[in-house]
Design an enzyme around this catalytic site. Structure first.
Site, mmCIF file in Angstrom:
data_model
loop_
_atom_site.group_PDB
_atom_site.id
_atom_site.type_symbol
_atom_site.label_atom_id
_atom_site.label_comp_id
_atom_site.label_asym_id
_atom_site.label_seq_id
_atom_site.Cartn_x
_atom_site.Cartn_y
_atom_site.Cartn_z
ATOM 1 N N ASP A 37 0.912 -1.090 0.184
ATOM 2 C CA ASP A 37 -0.060 0.054 0.050
ATOM 3 C C ASP A 37 0.849 1.314 -0.141
ATOM 4 O O ASP A 37 2.111 1.144 0.490
ATOM 5 C CB ASP A 37 -1.125 -0.028 1.208
ATOM 6 C CG ASP A 37 -2.265 0.918 0.763
ATOM 7 O OD1 ASP A 37 -2.095 2.157 0.849
ATOM 8 O OD2 ASP A 37 -3.340 0.388 0.975
ATOM 9 N N ASN A 90 -5.713 -4.613 -6.457
ATOM 10 C CA ASN A 90 -6.979 -4.210 -5.701
ATOM 11 C C ASN A 90 -6.731 -2.418 -5.553
ATOM 12 O O ASN A 90 -7.725 -1.913 -5.340
ATOM 13 C CB ASN A 90 -7.130 -4.762 -4.314
ATOM 14 C CG ASN A 90 -7.981 -3.828 -3.525
ATOM 15 O OD1 ASN A 90 -9.203 -4.059 -3.580
ATOM 16 N ND2 ASN A 90 -7.356 -3.110 -2.353
ATOM 17 N N TYR A 156 -13.316 6.687 -13.748
ATOM 18 C CA TYR A 156 -13.208 5.559 -12.693
ATOM 19 C C TYR A 156 -13.894 4.424 -13.760
ATOM 20 O O TYR A 156 -13.536 3.456 -13.823
ATOM 21 C CB TYR A 156 -14.158 5.804 -11.630
ATOM 22 C CG TYR A 156 -14.001 4.747 -10.529
ATOM 23 C CD1 TYR A 156 -13.173 4.611 -9.440
ATOM 24 C CD2 TYR A 156 -15.254 3.586 -10.566
ATOM 25 C CE1 TYR A 156 -13.230 3.561 -8.547
ATOM 26 C CE2 TYR A 156 -15.184 2.656 -9.791
ATOM 27 C CZ TYR A 156 -14.417 2.600 -8.754
ATOM 28 O OH TYR A 156 -14.476 1.650 -7.573
ATOM 29 N N LYS A 160 -12.414 0.807 -15.196
ATOM 30 C CA LYS A 160 -12.906 -0.249 -14.601
ATOM 31 C C LYS A 160 -13.140 -1.064 -15.746
ATOM 32 O O LYS A 160 -13.087 -2.375 -15.932
ATOM 33 C CB LYS A 160 -14.089 -0.278 -13.593
ATOM 34 C CG LYS A 160 -13.493 0.501 -12.175
ATOM 35 C CD LYS A 160 -12.469 -0.337 -11.454
ATOM 36 C CE LYS A 160 -12.033 0.310 -10.169
ATOM 37 N NZ LYS A 160 -11.152 -0.566 -9.546
ATOM 38 N N ILE A 189 -19.419 -1.231 -1.669
ATOM 39 C CA ILE A 189 -19.005 -2.072 -0.447
ATOM 40 C C ILE A 189 -18.501 -0.783 0.460
ATOM 41 O O ILE A 189 -17.915 0.228 0.371
ATOM 42 C CB ILE A 189 -17.830 -2.833 -0.760
ATOM 43 C CG1 ILE A 189 -18.214 -3.680 -2.061
ATOM 44 C CG2 ILE A 189 -17.319 -3.502 0.271
ATOM 45 C CD1 ILE A 189 -19.046 -4.773 -2.028
ATOM 46 N N THR A 191 -16.834 0.796 2.715
ATOM 47 C CA THR A 191 -15.313 1.185 2.890
ATOM 48 C C THR A 191 -14.940 2.639 2.993
ATOM 49 O O THR A 191 -15.915 3.544 2.499
ATOM 50 C CB THR A 191 -14.563 0.629 1.742
ATOM 51 O OG1 THR A 191 -14.517 1.504 0.623
ATOM 52 C CG2 THR A 191 -14.637 -0.777 1.516
HETATM 53 P P1 NAI Z 1 -10.122 1.954 0.371
HETATM 54 O O1 NAI Z 1 -10.068 3.415 -0.005
HETATM 55 O O2 NAI Z 1 -10.700 1.402 1.768
HETATM 56 O O3 NAI Z 1 -8.881 1.184 -0.035
HETATM 57 C C1 NAI Z 1 -8.069 1.522 -1.254
HETATM 58 C C2 NAI Z 1 -6.529 1.461 -0.734
HETATM 59 O O4 NAI Z 1 -5.496 1.554 -1.668
HETATM 60 C C3 NAI Z 1 -6.106 2.424 0.414
HETATM 61 O O5 NAI Z 1 -5.404 1.814 1.422
HETATM 62 C C4 NAI Z 1 -5.209 3.151 -0.225
HETATM 63 O O6 NAI Z 1 -4.028 3.665 0.451
HETATM 64 C C5 NAI Z 1 -4.528 2.440 -1.507
HETATM 65 N N1 NAI Z 1 -4.142 3.210 -2.546
HETATM 66 C C6 NAI Z 1 -4.695 4.423 -3.312
HETATM 67 N N2 NAI Z 1 -3.766 4.691 -4.144
HETATM 68 C C7 NAI Z 1 -2.751 3.686 -4.266
HETATM 69 C C8 NAI Z 1 -1.664 3.899 -4.894
HETATM 70 N N3 NAI Z 1 -1.276 4.618 -5.964
HETATM 71 N N4 NAI Z 1 -0.892 2.582 -4.879
HETATM 72 C C9 NAI Z 1 -1.107 1.883 -3.664
HETATM 73 N N5 NAI Z 1 -1.893 2.097 -3.156
HETATM 74 C C10 NAI Z 1 -2.882 2.854 -3.342
HETATM 75 O O7 NAI Z 1 -11.217 1.351 -0.925
HETATM 76 P P2 NAI Z 1 -11.927 0.107 -1.313
HETATM 77 O O8 NAI Z 1 -13.392 0.429 -1.285
HETATM 78 O O9 NAI Z 1 -11.466 -0.925 -0.300
HETATM 79 O O10 NAI Z 1 -11.504 -0.163 -2.629
HETATM 80 C C11 NAI Z 1 -10.517 -1.340 -3.107
HETATM 81 C C12 NAI Z 1 -10.885 -1.538 -4.594
HETATM 82 O O11 NAI Z 1 -12.084 -1.756 -4.738
HETATM 83 C C13 NAI Z 1 -10.666 -0.206 -5.450
HETATM 84 O O12 NAI Z 1 -10.025 -0.728 -6.672
HETATM 85 C C14 NAI Z 1 -11.779 0.092 -5.840
HETATM 86 O O13 NAI Z 1 -12.381 0.885 -7.260
HETATM 87 C C15 NAI Z 1 -12.825 -1.153 -5.901
HETATM 88 N N6 NAI Z 1 -14.137 -1.242 -5.655
HETATM 89 C C16 NAI Z 1 -14.754 -0.592 -4.495
HETATM 90 C C17 NAI Z 1 -16.040 -0.704 -4.372
HETATM 91 C C18 NAI Z 1 -16.788 0.209 -3.118
HETATM 92 O O14 NAI Z 1 -17.839 0.366 -3.147
HETATM 93 N N7 NAI Z 1 -15.849 0.389 -2.136
HETATM 94 C C19 NAI Z 1 -16.909 -1.095 -5.311
HETATM 95 C C20 NAI Z 1 -16.272 -1.611 -6.466
HETATM 96 C C21 NAI Z 1 -14.710 -1.977 -6.554
#
Ligand code: NAI
Length: 252
Positions: A37, A90, A156, A160, A189, A191
């Site tokens: 991360d 992710n 976004y 995707k 989700i 988060t």
């Molecule tokens: P989150 O914001 O809780 O976690 C994302 C993580 O990615 C964070 O720890 C952040 O520091 C890290 N991150 C951001 N930019 C980064 C970079 N340049 N390099 C390395 N790490 C980086 O978000 P969440 O919801 O857990 O999302 C995870 C994945 O799931 C994402 O790809 C998101 O697009 C996808 N997703 C999320 C949904 C939701 O409703 N939460 C729905 C569908 C997909």
């Protein structure tokens, strides 16, 4: 014996949300996990959770927009644990919420660079490491917004949708070489990414919940379990698949 004993997994964006739950799920199944991360505090917290539960994990600070950092992330899996079996790409950001014509190029590019280029950069290093070993499984975190449009999120949605094409193409390229490549398409989700997107507002949250026939948001563990299944022996004939886990959102 757990199903992933002696296996090694990398999870990007594992310092929060879905990535953290996925890293913890891999560890529960016996895998050693490289927790990657850009956020040091979040990543180290995930490692602590895994170690407290008796698992094995290492944190590597990685910005997926930085090719050298991504190479070092994969190198850590191989140098610390001897191999790479599973990669969950992710890491992702929501980005600016504006109509398409109002986005600046920088706003557009930032989302594409993290959410699409970041996954491709990761695969460029992960796949060779898997080919050097016994093969492996890549799971890219897409979204229902890789299947349908959503207002004020064009970068976004574009990233995707692109991820699904990348997933299908790489799946074909490596199908006979022991590497399976799949994606997961979560609905909304609960988060921190969603809180940043304004869902701390109870009315907005209710509106998003109602878009899902189950009338609720998903839980991070409901996505982590899909990733674990795609990496399991039970999914041995599954490649190029985009597994939708969305409480019925895209069934409307
Ligand atoms: P989150 O914001 O809780 O976690 C994302 C993580 O990615 C964070 O720890 C952040 O520091 C890290 N991150 C951001 N930019 C980064 C970079 N340049 N390099 C390395 N790490 C980086 O978000 P969440 O919801 O857990 O999302 C995870 C994945 O799931 C994402 O790809 C998101 O697009 C996808 N997703 C999320 C949904 C939701 O409703 N939460 C729905 C569908 C997909």
């Amino acid at each position: 014996m757990a199903q992933f004993d002696n296996k090694v997994a990398v999870v990007t964006g594992a310092g929060s949300g879905i990535g953290r739950a996925t890293a913890e799920a891999f560890a529960r199944e016996g895998a050693s996990v490289v927790v990657s991360d850009v956020d040091i505090e979040g990543g180290e917290e995930t490692v602590s959770h895994i170690e407290e539960a008796g698992g094995q994990a290492t944190f590597v600070k990685t910005d997926v927009t930085d090719e050298d950092a991504v190479a070092a992330m994969v190198e850590t899996a191989v140098s610390e644990y001897g191999r790479l079996d599973f990669a969950c790409n992710n890491a992702g950001i929501g980005g600016a919420q504006k109509p398409t014509a109002d986005l600046s190029f920088d706003e557009w590019e930032q989302v594409i660079d993290v959410n699409l280029h970041g996954v491709w950069r990761s695969m460029r290093h992960e796949i060779p490491a898997m080919l050097d070993g016994d093969g492996g499984v890549v799971v890219n975190m897409a979204s229902i917004l890789g299947r349908v449009g959503f207002e004020n999120a064009s970068a976004y949605v574009t990233a995707k949708h692109g991820l699904l094409g990348l997933t299908k193409t790489a799946a074909m390229e490596y199908a006979q070489k022991g590497v399976r490549v799949n994606a997961v398409c979560p609905g909304f989700i609960d988060t921190p990414l969603l809180s940043e997107g304004g869902l701390d507002d109870p009315e907005a949250r209710k509106g998003i919940e109602a878009m899902h026939p189950m009338n609720r948001l998903g839980d991070v563990d409901e996505i982590a379990s899909a990733v674990v299944w795609l990496c399991s022996e039970g999914a041995s004939f599954t490649t190029g698949e985009a597994l939708t886990v969305d409480g019925g959102y895209t069934s409307r």
